[in-house]
Design a protein around this motif. Sequence first.
Motif, PDB file in Angstrom:
ATOM      1  N   LEU A  31       0.837  -1.196   0.000  1.00 48.49           N
ATOM      2  CA  LEU A  31       0.000   0.000   0.000  1.00 48.49           C
ATOM      3  C   LEU A  31       0.871   1.245   0.000  1.00 48.49           C
ATOM      4  CD1 LEU A  31      -2.774  -1.064   2.548  1.00 48.49           C
ATOM      5  CD2 LEU A  31      -2.957  -0.925   0.069  1.00 48.49           C
ATOM      6  N   GLY A  32       2.045   1.138   0.656  1.00 46.01           N
ATOM      7  CA  GLY A  32       2.963   2.274   0.691  1.00 46.01           C
ATOM      8  C   GLY A  32       3.408   2.678  -0.709  1.00 46.01           C
ATOM      9  N   ARG A  33       3.607   1.682  -1.563  1.00 47.28           N
ATOM     10  CA  ARG A  33       4.048   2.001  -2.929  1.00 47.28           C
ATOM     11  C   ARG A  33       2.963   2.696  -3.724  1.00 47.28           C
ATOM     12  NH1 ARG A  33       8.010  -1.474  -6.503  1.00 47.28           N
ATOM     13  NH2 ARG A  33       7.787   0.452  -7.642  1.00 47.28           N
ATOM     14  N   LEU A  34       1.703   2.572  -3.259  1.00 50.98           N
ATOM     15  CA  LEU A  34       0.607   3.213  -3.978  1.00 50.98           C
ATOM     16  C   LEU A  34       0.183   4.506  -3.286  1.00 50.98           C
ATOM     17  CD1 LEU A  34      -1.457  -0.031  -4.565  1.00 50.98           C
ATOM     18  CD2 LEU A  34      -0.156   1.211  -6.272  1.00 50.98           C
ATOM     19  N   SER A  35       0.986   4.927  -2.288  1.00 56.69           N
ATOM     20  CA  SER A  35       0.594   6.090  -1.491  1.00 56.69           C
ATOM     21  C   SER A  35       0.606   7.361  -2.328  1.00 56.69           C
ATOM     22  CB  SER A  35       1.553   6.232  -0.317  1.00 56.69           C
ATOM     23  OG  SER A  35       1.406   7.485   0.280  1.00 56.69           O
ATOM     24  N   ARG A  36      -0.173   8.359  -1.838  1.00 57.00           N
ATOM     25  CA  ARG A  36      -0.156   9.674  -2.486  1.00 57.00           C
ATOM     26  C   ARG A  36       1.111  10.439  -2.131  1.00 57.00           C
ATOM     27  NH1 ARG A  36      -5.609  12.046  -0.248  1.00 57.00           N
ATOM     28  NH2 ARG A  36      -5.060  10.503   1.303  1.00 57.00           N
ATOM     29  N   PHE A  37       1.749  10.057  -1.022  1.00 55.75           N
ATOM     30  CA  PHE A  37       2.878  10.831  -0.528  1.00 55.75           C
ATOM     31  C   PHE A  37       4.186  10.231  -1.037  1.00 55.75           C
ATOM     32  CE2 PHE A  37      -0.540  10.884   2.628  1.00 55.75           C
ATOM     33  CZ  PHE A  37      -0.909  12.227   2.492  1.00 55.75           C
ATOM     34  N   ALA A  38       4.945  11.039  -1.752  1.00 56.79           N
ATOM     35  CA  ALA A  38       6.170  10.536  -2.389  1.00 56.79           C
ATOM     36  C   ALA A  38       7.150   9.910  -1.393  1.00 56.79           C
ATOM     37  CB  ALA A  38       6.829  11.645  -3.199  1.00 56.79           C
ATOM     38  N   PRO A  39       7.405  10.534  -0.226  1.00 56.40           N
ATOM     39  CA  PRO A  39       8.378   9.905   0.691  1.00 56.40           C
ATOM     40  C   PRO A  39       7.955   8.500   1.119  1.00 56.40           C
ATOM     41  CG  PRO A  39       7.957  12.156   1.347  1.00 56.40           C
ATOM     42  CD  PRO A  39       6.966  11.849   0.274  1.00 56.40           C
ATOM     43  N   VAL A  40       6.646   8.285   1.299  1.00 59.55           N
ATOM     44  CA  VAL A  40       6.170   6.943   1.669  1.00 59.55           C
ATOM     45  C   VAL A  40       6.458   5.972   0.533  1.00 59.55           C
ATOM     46  CG1 VAL A  40       4.149   5.580   2.335  1.00 59.55           C
ATOM     47  CG2 VAL A  40       4.401   7.926   3.158  1.00 59.55           C
ATOM     48  N   TRP A  73       8.822   6.216  -1.702  1.00 54.23           N
ATOM     49  CA  TRP A  73      10.266   5.942  -1.775  1.00 54.23           C
ATOM     50  C   TRP A  73      10.679   4.936  -0.709  1.00 54.23           C
ATOM     51  CZ3 TRP A  73      11.323  11.898  -1.840  1.00 54.23           C
ATOM     52  CH2 TRP A  73      10.980  12.398  -3.114  1.00 54.23           C
ATOM     53  N   LEU A  74      10.161   5.142   0.506  1.00 52.14           N
ATOM     54  CA  LEU A  74      10.512   4.261   1.610  1.00 52.14           C
ATOM     55  C   LEU A  74      10.104   2.819   1.287  1.00 52.14           C
ATOM     56  CD1 LEU A  74      11.761   4.795   4.424  1.00 52.14           C
ATOM     57  CD2 LEU A  74       9.447   4.589   5.353  1.00 52.14           C
ATOM     58  N   ALA A  75       8.881   2.669   0.786  1.00 53.31           N
ATOM     59  CA  ALA A  75       8.385   1.325   0.464  1.00 53.31           C
ATOM     60  C   ALA A  75       9.226   0.709  -0.651  1.00 53.31           C
ATOM     61  CB  ALA A  75       6.922   1.391   0.062  1.00 53.31           C
ATOM     62  N   THR A  76       9.552   1.524  -1.670  1.00 57.05           N
ATOM     63  CA  THR A  76      10.354   1.002  -2.782  1.00 57.05           C
ATOM     64  C   THR A  76      11.740   0.582  -2.286  1.00 57.05           C
ATOM     65  OG1 THR A  76       9.185   2.529  -4.210  1.00 57.05           O
ATOM     66  CG2 THR A  76      11.149   1.497  -5.113  1.00 57.05           C
ATOM     67  N   PHE A  82      15.573  -3.460  -1.484  1.00 56.61           N
ATOM     68  CA  PHE A  82      16.671  -3.933  -0.635  1.00 56.61           C
ATOM     69  C   PHE A  82      16.489  -5.397  -0.286  1.00 56.61           C
ATOM     70  CE2 PHE A  82      18.579  -4.852   3.462  1.00 56.61           C
ATOM     71  CZ  PHE A  82      19.884  -4.473   3.220  1.00 56.61           C
ATOM     72  N   PHE A  83      15.282  -5.763   0.162  1.00 58.46           N
ATOM     73  CA  PHE A  83      15.111  -7.134   0.633  1.00 58.46           C
ATOM     74  C   PHE A  83      14.973  -8.135  -0.504  1.00 58.46           C
ATOM     75  CE2 PHE A  83      14.571  -5.099   4.658  1.00 58.46           C
ATOM     76  CZ  PHE A  83      15.153  -6.011   5.514  1.00 58.46           C
ATOM     77  N   ARG A  84      14.522  -7.659  -1.662  1.00 61.48           N
ATOM     78  CA  ARG A  84      14.501  -8.586  -2.794  1.00 61.48           C
ATOM     79  C   ARG A  84      15.874  -8.693  -3.428  1.00 61.48           C
ATOM     80  NH1 ARG A  84       9.840  -8.566  -6.899  1.00 61.48           N
ATOM     81  NH2 ARG A  84      11.068  -6.891  -7.770  1.00 61.48           N
TER      82      ARG A  84
END
Lengths: 219, 218
Positions: A38-47, A49-52, A57-59
């Motif tokens: 859901l973070g990757r679909l957020s309206r807020f760019a920093p969220v 980026w964080l999700a991406t 990183f983990f993949r």
Amino acid sequence: MGQWAGYLQLILDGAVVTIKLTLMGSALALVMAFLAGLGRLSRFAPVRWLATAYIEFFRGTSIFVQLFWAYFVLPLFGFTLTPLQAGVLALGLNVGAYAAEVVRGAIKSIGKEQYEACTALNFNRWQGLRHVILPQAFVLMLPTFGNNAIELLKASAVVSLISLSDMTFQAQVVRAQTGSTLFPFLTILILYFAIACVISFAIRGLERHLTRGLDGIRS
Amino acid sequence: MEWDWAFVIQILPTLIEGAKITILATVLGYILAAVVGLAIAIVRRSKNKLVSRPMGFVAEFIRGTPLLVQLYFIFYVLPDLGLTLSPLVAGVIGLGLHYGTYTAEVYRAGIDNVARGQWEAAKACNLNAWQTWTQVVLPQALPPMIPALANYFIAMFKETPLLSAITVLELMNQARSIANYNYRYIEPITLVGAFFLIISLISVVGLRWLERRYGRID
């Protein structure tokens, strides 16, 4: 034959650890998948980026390296984890990153008209997600979640290398004590396969349960 | 404990030696996986159920069990049956068999995507089975598979640290032995992580390119 019963008991003790690890890891993975997806679909760019960053990183690094990092390097920063905690953390975060892409893909595959219907019903974003989008998207995610859970089960074998006494670890103990190789390894291969079958059976049951009454509505 | 660049430079040559083995194991394992996968896919398509069913079960079994345990099986059980393999060979066989069951699914989907009319056309042209496969079906089925196959190549690359468990001196094993010898974990393990992350990020870019180049089905 009585001797083998004792060793079988040892392996079954390991199976309990493996199942516990799989369940707890899957729970963490599920939470992370929805947070990051859901973070990757957020309206807020920093969220976004964080999700991406989390997902890439983990993949991008191996589960094995993550586990060793969690177990050997984190204590140097003051977070000492037991092998079980390190295992659950590494497995959950790793598989969660893969599952996050599943969440994102499923939500994006829901048609535009469903979002328009949400607007027409005057739902806010959260209500629309909760009552319209997720119930439909979740059914699409389930089969892949099942595969992810099986991947997590398989990946859980690496925790034996940080001295957590899971099924693989116990098989090594039996090998060291008896010198027999075929018995312990064949036994755990069959047990792993049996657990994987239970997971895919359970997911298929859940999918049938959730799609009941939807036949003919969904294409 | 903090990051020590002098230590990094000191251990880098050893890690590069390990990285070479990691890459070698990945490439050899993948070649095996590509061949094994094609064999599994073709056998599973056999009309003889006595052949296709057991093959399907074996493939499902390999896919449903951990690679680590399969590596142990190959490395510890086979010598008892009279077949002793070097760690690297055992590792390559393990990787190849395990990922072969994954690539088999890619092949299967790719072959199923070739339109029925193509098979019928091959029959109409009086081609035998070999000619049908090599000259009609595979040339159409292979290009759309390339991105998915590349994806498993990257996935397999990230699984190679498991080979350290059967004493292959690849990157992770070198890092662990450095860490245990010097009792410094932070640099070796982090460098291994960085190595995998950098290669993965580069390969994501490569993968996107492959998807654009071959992925579309027209």
